[in-house]
Design a protein around this motif. Structure first.
Motif, PDB file in Angstrom:
ATOM      1  N   HIS A  99      -3.663   9.762  -9.444  1.00  0.00           N
ATOM      2  CA  HIS A  99      -4.250  10.055  -8.129  1.00  0.00           C
ATOM      3  C   HIS A  99      -4.609   8.723  -7.463  1.00  0.00           C
ATOM      4  O   HIS A  99      -5.241   7.878  -8.073  1.00  0.00           O
ATOM      5  N   VAL A 100      -4.199   8.579  -6.225  1.00  0.00           N
ATOM      6  CA  VAL A 100      -4.427   7.339  -5.472  1.00  0.00           C
ATOM      7  C   VAL A 100      -5.238   7.668  -4.231  1.00  0.00           C
ATOM      8  O   VAL A 100      -4.901   8.597  -3.490  1.00  0.00           O
ATOM      9  N   THR A 101      -6.295   6.892  -4.001  1.00  0.00           N
ATOM     10  CA  THR A 101      -7.104   7.014  -2.792  1.00  0.00           C
ATOM     11  C   THR A 101      -7.104   5.657  -2.097  1.00  0.00           C
ATOM     12  O   THR A 101      -7.370   4.637  -2.733  1.00  0.00           O
ATOM     13  N   VAL A 102      -6.785   5.638  -0.823  1.00  0.00           N
ATOM     14  CA  VAL A 102      -6.782   4.400  -0.039  1.00  0.00           C
ATOM     15  C   VAL A 102      -7.853   4.531   1.032  1.00  0.00           C
ATOM     16  O   VAL A 102      -7.854   5.476   1.812  1.00  0.00           O
ATOM     17  N   ALA A 103      -8.755   3.540   1.034  1.00  0.00           N
ATOM     18  CA  ALA A 103      -9.863   3.569   1.995  1.00  0.00           C
ATOM     19  C   ALA A 103      -9.403   3.131   3.380  1.00  0.00           C
ATOM     20  O   ALA A 103      -8.459   2.465   3.573  1.00  0.00           O
ATOM     21  N   ILE A 145       0.846  -1.193   0.000  1.00  0.00           N
ATOM     22  CA  ILE A 145       0.000   0.000   0.000  1.00  0.00           C
ATOM     23  C   ILE A 145       0.883   1.245   0.000  1.00  0.00           C
ATOM     24  O   ILE A 145       0.566   2.238  -0.657  1.00  0.00           O
ATOM     25  N   GLU A 146       2.007   1.188   0.687  1.00  0.00           N
ATOM     26  CA  GLU A 146       2.921   2.329   0.704  1.00  0.00           C
ATOM     27  C   GLU A 146       3.454   2.628  -0.691  1.00  0.00           C
ATOM     28  O   GLU A 146       3.630   3.786  -1.067  1.00  0.00           O
ATOM     29  N   ALA A 147       3.717   1.566  -1.472  1.00  0.00           N
ATOM     30  CA  ALA A 147       4.228   1.743  -2.836  1.00  0.00           C
ATOM     31  C   ALA A 147       3.198   2.433  -3.716  1.00  0.00           C
ATOM     32  O   ALA A 147       3.537   3.317  -4.514  1.00  0.00           O
ATOM     33  N   VAL A 148       1.937   2.063  -3.570  1.00  0.00           N
ATOM     34  CA  VAL A 148       0.908   2.692  -4.402  1.00  0.00           C
ATOM     35  C   VAL A 148       0.632   4.113  -3.923  1.00  0.00           C
ATOM     36  O   VAL A 148       0.405   5.014  -4.736  1.00  0.00           O
ATOM     37  N   LYS A 149       0.681   4.355  -2.627  1.00  0.00           N
ATOM     38  CA  LYS A 149       0.497   5.713  -2.106  1.00  0.00           C
ATOM     39  C   LYS A 149       1.568   6.656  -2.646  1.00  0.00           C
ATOM     40  O   LYS A 149       1.315   7.828  -2.885  1.00  0.00           O
ATOM     41  N   ALA A 150       2.773   6.131  -2.837  1.00  0.00           N
ATOM     42  CA  ALA A 150       3.885   6.938  -3.330  1.00  0.00           C
ATOM     43  C   ALA A 150       3.660   7.422  -4.768  1.00  0.00           C
ATOM     44  O   ALA A 150       4.309   8.359  -5.220  1.00  0.00           O
ATOM     45  N   LEU A 151       2.721   6.809  -5.472  1.00  0.00           N
ATOM     46  CA  LEU A 151       2.436   7.207  -6.859  1.00  0.00           C
ATOM     47  C   LEU A 151       1.519   8.419  -6.941  1.00  0.00           C
ATOM     48  O   LEU A 151       1.431   9.056  -7.999  1.00  0.00           O
ATOM     49  N   ASP A 152       0.855   8.746  -5.839  1.00  0.00           N
ATOM     50  CA  ASP A 152      -0.103   9.856  -5.846  1.00  0.00           C
ATOM     51  C   ASP A 152       0.585  11.165  -6.230  1.00  0.00           C
ATOM     52  O   ASP A 152       1.589  11.551  -5.636  1.00  0.00           O
ATOM     53  N   GLY A 153       0.052  11.811  -7.267  1.00  0.00           N
ATOM     54  CA  GLY A 153       0.574  13.095  -7.710  1.00  0.00           C
ATOM     55  C   GLY A 153       1.683  13.005  -8.745  1.00  0.00           C
ATOM     56  O   GLY A 153       2.141  14.028  -9.253  1.00  0.00           O
ATOM     57  N   ALA A 161      -5.997  -2.982 -11.709  1.00  0.00           N
ATOM     58  CA  ALA A 161      -6.741  -4.217 -11.950  1.00  0.00           C
ATOM     59  C   ALA A 161      -7.391  -4.774 -10.690  1.00  0.00           C
ATOM     60  O   ALA A 161      -8.503  -5.308 -10.753  1.00  0.00           O
ATOM     61  N   GLN A 162      -6.725  -4.645  -9.535  1.00  0.00           N
ATOM     62  CA  GLN A 162      -7.202  -5.321  -8.327  1.00  0.00           C
ATOM     63  C   GLN A 162      -7.330  -4.408  -7.116  1.00  0.00           C
ATOM     64  O   GLN A 162      -7.461  -4.886  -5.992  1.00  0.00           O
ATOM     65  N   GLY A 163      -7.291  -3.123  -7.335  1.00  0.00           N
ATOM     66  CA  GLY A 163      -7.302  -2.178  -6.228  1.00  0.00           C
ATOM     67  C   GLY A 163      -8.512  -2.251  -5.334  1.00  0.00           C
ATOM     68  O   GLY A 163      -8.400  -2.077  -4.118  1.00  0.00           O
ATOM     69  N   ARG A 164      -9.660  -2.519  -5.914  1.00  0.00           N
ATOM     70  CA  ARG A 164     -10.875  -2.537  -5.109  1.00  0.00           C
ATOM     71  C   ARG A 164     -10.800  -3.575  -3.991  1.00  0.00           C
ATOM     72  O   ARG A 164     -11.276  -3.344  -2.883  1.00  0.00           O
ATOM     73  N   LYS A 165     -10.158  -4.702  -4.259  1.00  0.00           N
ATOM     74  CA  LYS A 165      -9.994  -5.744  -3.239  1.00  0.00           C
ATOM     75  C   LYS A 165      -9.141  -5.264  -2.074  1.00  0.00           C
ATOM     76  O   LYS A 165      -9.236  -5.797  -0.976  1.00  0.00           O
ATOM     77  N   HIS A 166      -8.303  -4.265  -2.331  1.00  0.00           N
ATOM     78  CA  HIS A 166      -7.368  -3.771  -1.323  1.00  0.00           C
ATOM     79  C   HIS A 166      -7.752  -2.383  -0.803  1.00  0.00           C
ATOM     80  O   HIS A 166      -6.974  -1.767  -0.071  1.00  0.00           O
ATOM     81  N   GLY A 167      -8.930  -1.898  -1.208  1.00  0.00           N
ATOM     82  CA  GLY A 167      -9.381  -0.587  -0.755  1.00  0.00           C
ATOM     83  C   GLY A 167      -8.656   0.568  -1.422  1.00  0.00           C
ATOM     84  O   GLY A 167      -8.559   1.650  -0.851  1.00  0.00           O
TER      85      GLY A 167
END
Length: 77
Positions: free
Chosen positions: A73-77, A5-13, A32-38
């Motif tokens: 843009h990355v949003t994490v629930a 999750i930290e790796a994907v958060k780092a892509l924001d912006g 492809a699979q983000g919804r499963k991971h929020g």
């Protein structure tokens, strides 16, 4: 292996076209699979909407978005 999750958060912006291969792989996984991971991924369209609408597949749409320096843009629930 699932990217963190930290790796994907780092892509924001970040600019979509400037992602390195590891970042692109992380983005592709969560697109492809983000919804499963929020995780929700959006790529801000800075391209011509007509050109984007005429894309024949996701790869062509990605090339159009990259050429326009679209932003991830990355949003994490």
């Amino acid at each position: 292996m699932t990217p963190s999750i930290e790796a994907v958060k780092a892509l924001d912006g970040k600019i979509f076209a400037m992602l390195n291969s590891d970042e692109q792989a992380t983005l592709d996984f969560f697109r492809a699979q983000g919804r499963k991971h929020g995780v929700t991924i959006q790529i801000e369209n800075k391209a011509d909407p007509a050109a984007l609408a005429s894309a024949k597949d996701e790869a062509e749409a990605d090339a159009i978005l990259k050429s326009a320096n679209s932003i991830v843009h990355v949003t994490v629930a």
